[in-house]
Motif scaffolding. Sequence first.
Motif, PDB file in Angstrom:
ATOM      1  N   ILE A   1       0.836  -1.203   0.000  1.00 41.78           N
ATOM      2  CA  ILE A   1       0.000   0.000   0.000  1.00 41.78           C
ATOM      3  C   ILE A   1       0.870   1.251   0.000  1.00 41.78           C
ATOM      4  O   ILE A   1       0.602   2.222  -0.729  1.00 41.78           O
ATOM      5  CB  ILE A   1      -0.953  -0.035   1.206  1.00 41.78           C
TER       6      ILE A   1
ATOM      7  N   ILE B   1       2.054   1.754  -3.430  1.00 40.89           N
ATOM      8  CA  ILE B   1       0.982   2.267  -4.303  1.00 40.89           C
ATOM      9  C   ILE B   1       0.866   3.780  -4.142  1.00 40.89           C
ATOM     10  O   ILE B   1       0.740   4.517  -5.126  1.00 40.89           O
ATOM     11  CB  ILE B   1      -0.350   1.581  -3.968  1.00 40.89           C
ATOM     12  N   ILE B   2       0.960   4.266  -2.889  1.00 44.76           N
ATOM     13  CA  ILE B   2       0.839   5.708  -2.670  1.00 44.76           C
ATOM     14  C   ILE B   2       2.004   6.437  -3.329  1.00 44.76           C
ATOM     15  O   ILE B   2       1.814   7.440  -4.037  1.00 44.76           O
ATOM     16  CB  ILE B   2       0.755   5.995  -1.162  1.00 44.76           C
TER      17      ILE B   2
ATOM     18  N   ASN C   1       1.518   6.552  -7.051  1.00 45.31           N
ATOM     19  CA  ASN C   1       0.502   7.492  -7.531  1.00 45.31           C
ATOM     20  C   ASN C   1       0.981   8.920  -7.463  1.00 45.31           C
ATOM     21  O   ASN C   1       0.647   9.729  -8.334  1.00 45.31           O
ATOM     22  CB  ASN C   1      -0.772   7.308  -6.737  1.00 45.31           C
ATOM     23  N   ILE C   2       1.777   9.257  -6.436  1.00 43.50           N
ATOM     24  CA  ILE C   2       2.282  10.626  -6.377  1.00 43.50           C
ATOM     25  C   ILE C   2       3.244  10.870  -7.541  1.00 43.50           C
ATOM     26  O   ILE C   2       3.180  11.910  -8.214  1.00 43.50           O
ATOM     27  CB  ILE C   2       2.928  10.886  -5.002  1.00 43.50           C
TER      28      ILE C   2
ATOM     29  N   THR D   1       2.724  -0.567  -8.740  1.00 42.81           N
ATOM     30  CA  THR D   1       3.859   0.158  -8.151  1.00 42.81           C
ATOM     31  C   THR D   1       4.583   0.990  -9.193  1.00 42.81           C
ATOM     32  O   THR D   1       4.317   0.865 -10.372  1.00 42.81           O
ATOM     33  CB  THR D   1       4.798  -0.828  -7.455  1.00 42.81           C
ATOM     34  N   PRO D   2       5.524   1.856  -8.743  1.00 42.61           N
ATOM     35  CA  PRO D   2       5.982   2.984  -9.565  1.00 42.61           C
ATOM     36  C   PRO D   2       6.340   2.695 -11.014  1.00 42.61           C
ATOM     37  O   PRO D   2       7.234   1.916 -11.307  1.00 42.61           O
ATOM     38  CB  PRO D   2       7.220   3.462  -8.815  1.00 42.61           C
TER      39      PRO D   2
END
Lengths: 101, 91, 194
Positions: free
Chosen positions: C92, C95-96, C99-100, C140-141
Amino acid sequence: MTYLAVFFLVAGFFFILVGTVGVLRLPDFFTRMHAVGKCDTLGMLLCLIGLMIYEGASLVSLKLLYIWVFLLMANPTATHVFCRAALKCGLKPWTRMEGQG
Amino acid sequence: MYYVFLALAVGLVILSVIVFFGRVIPGPSVFDRLTGILVIGTNAIIFLLLLGAMDERLGMYVDMSMAYAAIGFITLLVLGKYFERKGDVDR
Amino acid sequence: MAAKTTAPSTHSRKRAEIVHFVFLTSALFVFWFILSGKTEARYLIIGFVTALAITVAARPLLILPPDQGRPYWLSLWDLPWPRVALYIPWLIWQIIVANIQMAMIILHPKLPVDPKVVQFRKHISHPVGRLALANSITLTPGTITLDLEEDGYTIHCLQGGFAGGVVAEDGEGVMPAKVGAVFGVEPVSTTRQD
């Protein structure tokens, strides 16, 4: 508690908007899938967390948790199915070099 | 205040769906259209849940959105598999 | 985990089948209970009968293609659940971060994308492990999974630099190593960095 819910909802809508802008701006199908697979998933998950906080602990928020887990697995899978189908159909990934030349 | 916020959020989701129709209709390949439909489906789930929160009857709307999520996912998987076998990108 | 690599015996097959049966029935029954929310005996009996019928009807669907010469059941009960529970918060967080980064790329006026397709191989014996690796890469990134054939993964990177997360120059990237450590890999086919 309501403010926390509103915070999560606002963050979710920010990411949904980013995904929308990305789908409009990015150059080809595969790069668009980046925007869909990531931003849209997280946006939705944050919105669902906001609604869960707003609802409090009940059967409804358990159902929301079920939707949360389902979307966390389903959205990347759908993205992968589309990407794989596009690759099998011979859609070529866009690159910076071809774009300029 | 919370209702105003929810109404704004519903408007935002509708705007996002309209913008995605701008990707579904001209989309260069069939997969762009499918992607647009995937995102419209997921936005529809959020839309239903927000309507339920505005209506104070989230318990009813959450069942609908669960069914929508499951059916939409399976439909898109079937469509993706179908176009993968068909191999026609430009329609 | 260990039962899958040893020679097959009818006894363990039978046991796996029974465990599968009980697991799926109880899972479906709990699901029914969450959906209906009623505790009256009539509804509980209807739910139990429905769960049993679905388990019997869906039985042939959950036999997976043979791995090393024998069919086996889709088995959720032998997942290493404690390690999975530790892996999810890390996922998680990733994921954050992803997204950034994605938001910064998309909202950047020049749109700095430079897509690149890379491939790597990684053997994970458990099918749920493969699913987890492919979905984790997508979330993921800067990377999404394009194709997954047996052990070969095809990855699309939004920028060349993001490829470092999944394939390193010598060995494997962070994400395959992490998922491999969680879901268990057979020691013969791993390509560890150290």
